[in-house]
Design a protein around this motif. Structure first.
Motif, PDB file in Angstrom:
ATOM      1  N   TYR A  24      -9.806  -3.219   3.545  1.00  0.00           N
ATOM      2  CA  TYR A  24      -9.948  -2.032   2.688  1.00  0.00           C
ATOM      3  C   TYR A  24      -9.407  -2.308   1.291  1.00  0.00           C
ATOM      4  CZ  TYR A  24      -9.298   2.688   0.865  1.00  0.00           C
ATOM      5  OH  TYR A  24      -9.334   3.819   0.077  1.00  0.00           O
ATOM      6  N   SER A  25      -8.242  -2.920   1.204  1.00  0.00           N
ATOM      7  CA  SER A  25      -7.618  -3.207  -0.090  1.00  0.00           C
ATOM      8  C   SER A  25      -8.080  -4.573  -0.586  1.00  0.00           C
ATOM      9  CB  SER A  25      -6.098  -3.192   0.036  1.00  0.00           C
ATOM     10  OG  SER A  25      -5.640  -1.953   0.531  1.00  0.00           O
ATOM     11  N   SER A  26      -8.288  -4.671  -1.895  1.00  0.00           N
ATOM     12  CA  SER A  26      -8.646  -5.954  -2.480  1.00  0.00           C
ATOM     13  C   SER A  26      -7.422  -6.852  -2.530  1.00  0.00           C
ATOM     14  CB  SER A  26      -9.202  -5.753  -3.896  1.00  0.00           C
ATOM     15  OG  SER A  26      -8.186  -5.250  -4.764  1.00  0.00           O
ATOM     16  N   GLU A  67      -5.013  -5.769  -5.176  1.00  0.00           N
ATOM     17  CA  GLU A  67      -4.229  -4.590  -4.786  1.00  0.00           C
ATOM     18  C   GLU A  67      -3.096  -4.981  -3.842  1.00  0.00           C
ATOM     19  OE1 GLU A  67      -7.365  -0.883  -4.923  1.00  0.00           O
ATOM     20  OE2 GLU A  67      -7.500  -2.298  -3.242  1.00  0.00           O
ATOM     21  N   ILE A  68      -3.377  -5.897  -2.929  1.00  0.00           N
ATOM     22  CA  ILE A  68      -2.339  -6.342  -2.003  1.00  0.00           C
ATOM     23  C   ILE A  68      -1.250  -7.102  -2.749  1.00  0.00           C
ATOM     24  CG2 ILE A  68      -1.870  -7.894  -0.065  1.00  0.00           C
ATOM     25  CD1 ILE A  68      -4.596  -7.129   1.059  1.00  0.00           C
ATOM     26  N   ASP A  79       0.868  -4.719  -4.594  1.00  0.00           N
ATOM     27  CA  ASP A  79       1.720  -3.935  -3.690  1.00  0.00           C
ATOM     28  C   ASP A  79       2.922  -4.737  -3.180  1.00  0.00           C
ATOM     29  OD1 ASP A  79       1.844  -1.285  -2.203  1.00  0.00           O
ATOM     30  OD2 ASP A  79       2.014  -2.708  -0.533  1.00  0.00           O
ATOM     31  N   ASP A 124      -4.437   4.545  -1.010  1.00  0.00           N
ATOM     32  CA  ASP A 124      -4.626   3.157  -1.445  1.00  0.00           C
ATOM     33  C   ASP A 124      -3.347   2.310  -1.348  1.00  0.00           C
ATOM     34  OD1 ASP A 124      -7.242   3.719  -1.835  1.00  0.00           O
ATOM     35  OD2 ASP A 124      -7.149   3.811  -4.024  1.00  0.00           O
ATOM     36  N   PRO A 125      -2.216   2.732  -1.920  1.00  0.00           N
ATOM     37  CA  PRO A 125      -1.013   1.902  -1.767  1.00  0.00           C
ATOM     38  C   PRO A 125      -0.539   1.820  -0.324  1.00  0.00           C
ATOM     39  CG  PRO A 125      -0.477   3.978  -2.834  1.00  0.00           C
ATOM     40  CD  PRO A 125      -1.967   3.886  -2.809  1.00  0.00           C
ATOM     41  N   ALA A 138      -2.465   1.830   2.261  1.00  0.00           N
ATOM     42  CA  ALA A 138      -3.376   0.893   2.930  1.00  0.00           C
ATOM     43  C   ALA A 138      -3.003  -0.547   2.611  1.00  0.00           C
ATOM     44  CB  ALA A 138      -4.810   1.175   2.514  1.00  0.00           C
ATOM     45  N   ALA A 139      -2.634  -0.813   1.357  1.00  0.00           N
ATOM     46  CA  ALA A 139      -2.234  -2.173   0.982  1.00  0.00           C
ATOM     47  C   ALA A 139      -0.967  -2.594   1.716  1.00  0.00           C
ATOM     48  CB  ALA A 139      -2.020  -2.249  -0.529  1.00  0.00           C
ATOM     49  N   SER A 140       0.003  -1.697   1.784  1.00  0.00           N
ATOM     50  CA  SER A 140       1.236  -2.010   2.513  1.00  0.00           C
ATOM     51  C   SER A 140       0.965  -2.177   4.004  1.00  0.00           C
ATOM     52  CB  SER A 140       2.276  -0.903   2.292  1.00  0.00           C
ATOM     53  OG  SER A 140       2.744  -0.894   0.964  1.00  0.00           O
TER      54      SER A 140
END
Length: 264
Positions: free
Chosen positions: A30-32, A35-36, A39, A234-235, A237-239
């Motif tokens: 889900y996260s690019s 983004e990861i 994060d 979004d954050p 999901a990255a975490s």
């Protein structure tokens, strides 16, 4: 040659795997990557590190409790001990928020046991403390180690201990050189199961220790929950992807250790 049951069981097997794998793939994709990577600076890594260390300590306590528990239960098969044994599984069925309430009712300084502890421990408090986290996670996760070690003990170890006694080997020596070696695999599995169960806990920890004083650190599940509340999906999901990836790595390491231990 495949039997007729394969036509029934294989589709169920495939559906079960898809139910597990599809959400995991979705969480990881889900996260690019950017983004990861961004994060990584949110505080999730220190939270994960702290969580894994605390949960490892809880898992060690669980295994340490599981061995004497299994030893005792393997030698007592009466109805009383069977009734006592059923208590082990009760924490598994209790809703996690209820577990948090139970911990407050037991260990808060205003409660009888908590008040007793406060008399002997200067500055004793329970809310938002490391003690609250450890005792709550132990309450929730110890059953997994106890069941894993207990099944192995009753299935294999008792017979070998009896043989050792017929050869004149003392009970203590046979336990150390025979039982502990035979229990190594189940102890590793019990450790991993209790560790994983502790890492996954959120509901009870939200009640007893949203922050852990004095560092104000949050366990990983609580950290991600607070991200979702404060900043959206979004954050969080990255975490979540970072937590899942690290969990896969740690689980893989334990599987390798378990396999090497068995072969040796």
């Amino acid at each position: 040659m495949r039997g007729r049951l394969s036509y029934l069981f294989v589709p169920v097997f495939v559906i079960y795997l898809l139910v597990l794998i599809i959400p995991l793939i979705r969480a990881l994709t889900y996260s690019s990557l950017s983004e990861i990577l961004t994060d990584l600076h949110s505080g999730i890594l220190p939270s994960i590190e702290y969580t894994y260390i605390v949960c490892a300590f809880v898992a060690v306590l669980s295994v340490m409790a599981a061995v004497p528990y299994a030893y005792t239960m393997s030698r007592h098969r009466s109805a009383v001990f069977k009734a006592v044994d059923s208590v082990v599984e009760i924490p598994i069925m209790i809703p996690h928020t209820v577990v948090g309430i139970i911990m407050l009712l037991t260990f808060e300084p205003s409660m009888p046991i908590g008040h007793l502890l406060s008399k002997y421990i200067p500055g004793y408090s329970f809310d938002d403390t490391l003690f609250a986290v450890i005792i709550t996670l132990f309450f929730l996760s110890s059953a997994y180690s106890i069941r894993e070690v207990g099944v192995s003990y009753q299935r294999n170890v008792v017979d070998y201990e009896d043989v050792a006694k017929t050869l004149g080997i003392g009970e203590g020596i046979s336990f150390l050189i025979i039982s502990m070696r035979l229990l190594a695999r189940s102890m590793i599995k019990g450790f991993l199961l209790s560790w994983a169960r502790s890492v996954s806990e959120v509901g009870a920890i939200l009640i007893v220790a949203y922050y852990i004083f004095p560092s104000f650190v949050k366990l990983a599940g609580v950290f991600i929950y607070s991200q979702w509340l404060g900043y959206g999906l979004d954050p969080a999901a990255a975490s979540s992807a970072i937590l899942i990836l690290t969990g896969i790595v740690v689980t893989g390491v334990f599987r390798i250790v378990e396999t090497v231990g068995i072969r040796s």
